[in-house]
Design an enzyme around this catalytic site. Structure first.
Site, PDB file in Angstrom:
ATOM      1  N   GLY A  69       0.806  -1.211   0.000  1.00  0.00           N
ATOM      2  CA  GLY A  69       0.000   0.000   0.000  1.00  0.00           C
ATOM      3  C   GLY A  69       0.842   1.264   0.000  1.00  0.00           C
ATOM      4  CB  THR A 235      13.251 -10.049 -10.560  1.00  0.00           C
ATOM      5  OG1 THR A 235      14.379  -9.857 -11.409  1.00  0.00           O
ATOM      6  CG2 THR A 235      12.746 -11.477 -10.691  1.00  0.00           C
ATOM      7  CB  CYS A 323       1.934   3.290  10.808  1.00  0.00           C
ATOM      8  SG  CYS A 323       1.102   2.088   9.787  1.00  0.00           S
TER       9      CYS A 323
END
Ligand SMILES: *Cc1c(COP(=O)(O)O)cnc(C)c1O
Length: 378
Positions: A69, A235, A323
């Protein structure tokens, strides 16, 4: 252990782990290689992209895989600002966004962008009149989250999309809390850009996607190889991408069933806390809220102290957003919703999943009542 922190992250479901495993051990080829082993990975990427696109009414070539996100949000804000800076750099967002959006906006302000941060009402709902009045000739982007991680409020995304469309401004939504939990139809909702993250809907951590409407020109975010049509080089995380697609498929198949169960548990928990714990105030909207989301402010206690005591009883909860743990200030979301600083310090978030049981909720209410009473008496 009782896990009530599903807004922070979810358990990677066993079907998802099973789907991923062969792509670590057997099918480890680079999707860019031409031999059979590589094409096995390439096929998995093609299927994953189609699956994800199907869940939001998009086309496969509108889905870009990212590392989650935060990356998707950064990409949108920085790339739109870079490409449209010459016709002004005004972005409209809200005061209650996740830090992935807010801190990126702060960074862009340092680069010269002008940002309007919309207010929300006491339920955390964005003011649509203020949104309309904030649109200027140099407005390049409106970014409003689909649902808030701290207080669970679902924003009027369709109406915001209509406004953005009417004024010809790009519309981005951080749908990290909503994707896999609420129905999303990008065309009908006039969404140009959408961020989602695997670990918020029983997928693996470190993989997400960005939907970019095919009519929207968005610059590259990571320069390098040709991966993700040269817009996000590196990748591909094939096992992660297989995992997020498996989680997305499962989530969209069982969305209604799951939401029904979660809403019932959510409303039971809200009802009991309000009835049994004095000085408990629900935060966020009562009905326009995420299915498994319960958030309260308790008068006269520190949220952190409640969490520590819940942890001692084996209950995992949060004070708002994972967070901001370690950040001593009161939540920017609660302050924007008009909660006083004093009250905001007593915030607790309990986010459940369909794996929780009524018995667990009873244990949690009783523990919470005891803990709050004890802390108030100290
Ligand atoms: C979790 C979350 C993010 C960040 O997603 P990551 O994949 O953890 O980087 C962004 N926005 C919202 C609303 C979230 O809940």
């Amino acid at each position: 252990m009782i896990y009530l922190d599903n807004a922070a992250t979810t358990r990677t479901s066993s079907e998802v782990v099973e789907a991923m495993l062969p792509y670590f051990s057997e099918y480890y080829g680079n999707a860019g290689s031409i031999y059979g082993l590589g094409s096995k990975s390439k096929k998995a990427l093609i299927m994953a992209r189609e699956t994800i696109a199907g869940t939001i009414g998009a086309q496969a070539n509108e889905i870009y895989f990212t590392a989650g996100g935060t990356e998707s949000d950064n990409w949108v804000l920085k790339a739109v600002y870079e490409s449209c800076r010459n016709r002004g750099g005004h972005i409209i967002t809200t005061k209650i966004e996740h830090h992935a959006v807010l801190h990126t906006c702060k960074y862009l302000e340092e680069c010269g962008a002008r940002i309007t941060y919309l207010d929300v009402d006491k339920d955390g709902v964005v003011d649509l009149e203020q949104l309309k009045k904030s649109i200027r000739p140099d407005t390049i982007l409106i970014s409003v989250m689909y649902a808030n991680n701290e207080i669970g409020t679902i924003e009027p995304i369709e109406k915001i999309g209509e406004i953005a469309d009417e004024y010809g401004v790009l519309f981005h939504t951080d749908a990290v809390q909503a994707y896999g939990h609420l129905p999303i139809a990008v065309e009908r909702m006039h969404i140009d850009l959408l961020s989602a993250s695997g670990h918020k809907f029983n997928g693996p951590k470190g993989v997400g996607f960005l939907y970019v409407n095919r009519r929207t020109k968005l610059g590259s975010f990571i320069h390098g190889g040709q991966q993700e049509r040269s817009r996000r080089a590196g990748t591909e995380n094939v096992p992660g991408i297989v995992g997020i697609a498996a989680a997305a498929e499962h989530a969209s198949l069982y969305m209604e069933e799951r939401a029904t169960v979660e809403c019932r548990m959510r409303d039971y928990l809200i009802g009991r806390i309000e009835a049994e714990i004095p000085g408990a105030h629900l935060t966020g909207h009562r009905t326009m809220r995420l299915p498994g989301h319960v958030s309260f402010c308790f008068e006269g206690v520190q949220g952190e102290s409640v969490l520590i005591m819940l942890d001692m009883q084996g209950i995992c909860a949060s004070s708002g957003s994972a967070c901001t743990t370690g950040d001593p200030g009161p939540s920017h979301v609660l302050l924007a919703a008009g909660v006083t600083e004093e009250m905001a310090r007593g915030s607790i978030r309990l986010t459940l999943s369909e794996e929780n049981t009524m018995e667990e909720l009873d244990i949690v209410v009783e523990a919470l009542a005891r803990i709050v009473e004890k802390l108030r008496g100290m």
